[in-house]
Design a protein around this motif. Structure first.
Motif, PDB file in Angstrom:
ATOM      1  N   ARG A   1       0.827  -1.206   0.000  1.00  0.00           N
ATOM      2  CA  ARG A   1       0.000   0.000   0.000  1.00  0.00           C
ATOM      3  C   ARG A   1       0.861   1.256   0.000  1.00  0.00           C
ATOM      4  O   ARG A   1       0.604   2.200  -0.763  1.00  0.00           O
ATOM      5  N   ARG A   2       1.889   1.273   0.830  1.00  0.00           N
ATOM      6  CA  ARG A   2       2.768   2.440   0.883  1.00  0.00           C
ATOM      7  C   ARG A   2       3.604   2.551  -0.390  1.00  0.00           C
ATOM      8  O   ARG A   2       3.738   3.637  -0.964  1.00  0.00           O
TER       9      ARG A   2
ATOM     10  N   GLN B   1       2.991   1.351  -3.395  1.00  0.00           N
ATOM     11  CA  GLN B   1       2.162   1.710  -4.546  1.00  0.00           C
ATOM     12  C   GLN B   1       1.809   3.188  -4.530  1.00  0.00           C
ATOM     13  O   GLN B   1       1.834   3.862  -5.571  1.00  0.00           O
ATOM     14  N   ALA B   2       1.488   3.711  -3.345  1.00  0.00           N
ATOM     15  CA  ALA B   2       1.165   5.136  -3.245  1.00  0.00           C
ATOM     16  C   ALA B   2       2.367   5.997  -3.634  1.00  0.00           C
ATOM     17  O   ALA B   2       2.220   7.005  -4.339  1.00  0.00           O
ATOM     18  N   GLN B   3       3.566   5.621  -3.203  1.00  0.00           N
ATOM     19  CA  GLN B   3       4.759   6.379  -3.554  1.00  0.00           C
ATOM     20  C   GLN B   3       5.036   6.324  -5.057  1.00  0.00           C
ATOM     21  O   GLN B   3       5.370   7.335  -5.678  1.00  0.00           O
TER      22      GLN B   3
ATOM     23  N   GLU C   1       2.918   5.732  -7.557  1.00  0.00           N
ATOM     24  CA  GLU C   1       1.910   6.475  -8.320  1.00  0.00           C
ATOM     25  C   GLU C   1       2.052   7.977  -8.126  1.00  0.00           C
ATOM     26  O   GLU C   1       1.764   8.756  -9.048  1.00  0.00           O
TER      27      GLU C   1
END
Length: 294
Positions: free
Chosen positions: A33-34, A36-38, A40
């Motif tokens: 989750r972390r 992927q957020a970074q 994107e």
């Protein structure tokens, strides 16, 4: 036929393995989750920076004083491939896909008469490629034991690439890494860094009228400041994409391993019950036979 003791031991062993794969899946999901957020979040900035520098560089690309980070050395003989993989395994086909893609690319370039050099980022890529291309390696970078990759790590890699360019060690540089597409899909990608990809005139005119900008200070001064930063940004983006892809691939691999372990436990339990029933039946037959003999 295996003994009941060996079947019990194997069942307990597979159950322990399933607990480990379940835990690794949960850890990978939390990290994904972390990561992927970074990844994107880094894409729009990196893509906009690349487009802006490509437009700016088109104005000075033909100048004899154009920066090397923009136009390279002017030759196309020596290629540097920066291959980004993970430092850890148990991530399904993640590392193998990048290694295979890089291997095919090296073979393709060498078939064209080019000299290829490899700078690996990640232990798994180095181990994979060294089986066949050990003589092409010029360096290995690893982040094993580091909890989180920061921009300063990408800046160090970019500085190393710049130093090699200034020393005339290569003419063309490209990144090879897994681009994060989804949890179950990572795409092996090659991104050219040096010389910087410039927009073609045909593509620019086909998209409609192009805005003209005036720069202050001059274009060459802006490029001198932004090109090193852009190189670090593109490397950082590749590291983030690779980190997200690694966790996604590991989560998928551990989920498959957990389900496979459950299926194996069911099969072993069924075999155990059948063996136990056969042993009981055999003992009953022996008792009955002995009683009849008396």
């Amino acid at each position: 036929m295996p003994s009941l003791k060996s079947l019990r031991s194997r069942i307990n062993s597979v159950k322990s393995t399933r607990k480990i794969t379940q835990a690794m899946k949960m850890v990978a999901a939390a990290k994904l989750r972390r990561a992927q957020a970074q990844a994107e979040a880094a894409r729009p900035y990196a893509e906009r920076m690349e487009r802006m520098l490509a437009s700016l560089g088109a104005a000075v690309a033909g100048s004899p004083d154009a920066p090397k980070l923009l136009v390279g050395t002017g030759a196309d003989k020596v290629h540097l491939l920066v291959v980004v993989t993970a430092d850890r395994g148990l991530a399904g086909p993640f590392n193998t896909n990048v290694g295979r893609f890089a291997r095919n690319r090296i073979r393709e370039l060498e078939a064209q008469g080019k000299t290829v050099k490899v700078l690996s980022v990640g232990r798994k890529g180095a181990a994979y490629l060294k089986r066949e291309f050990a003589s092409r390696f010029v360096g290995e970078i690893t982040f094993a034991g580091k909890k989180r990759i920061g921009f300063e790590d990408a800046a160090e890699i970019a500085a190393r690439i710049t130093a090699m360019l200034d020393a005339g060690e290569f003419d063309v540089c490209a990144l090879v890494y897994n681009r994060f597409k989804s949890v179950i899909a990572q795409v092996a990608t090659e991104q050219r860094l040096i010389p910087a990809p410039l927009p073609e005139a045909a593509a620019a005119t086909a998209s409609g009228p192009v805005a003209l900008y005036e720069y202050e200070p001059a274009e060459d001064e802006i490029l001198a400041a932004l090109l090193p930063q852009n190189l670090a940004i593109q490397v950082y983006r590749a590291l983030l994409e690779s980190a997200a892809g690694e966790q996604g691939s590991r989560m998928t691999a551990m989920d498959n391993a957990t389900r496979n372990a459950g299926e194996m436990i069911n099969k072993l339990t069924l075999n155990y019950n059948r063996t136990r029933q056969a042993n009981i039946t055999k003992e009953l037959i022996e008792i009955i036979s002995g009683a009849e003999a008396v």
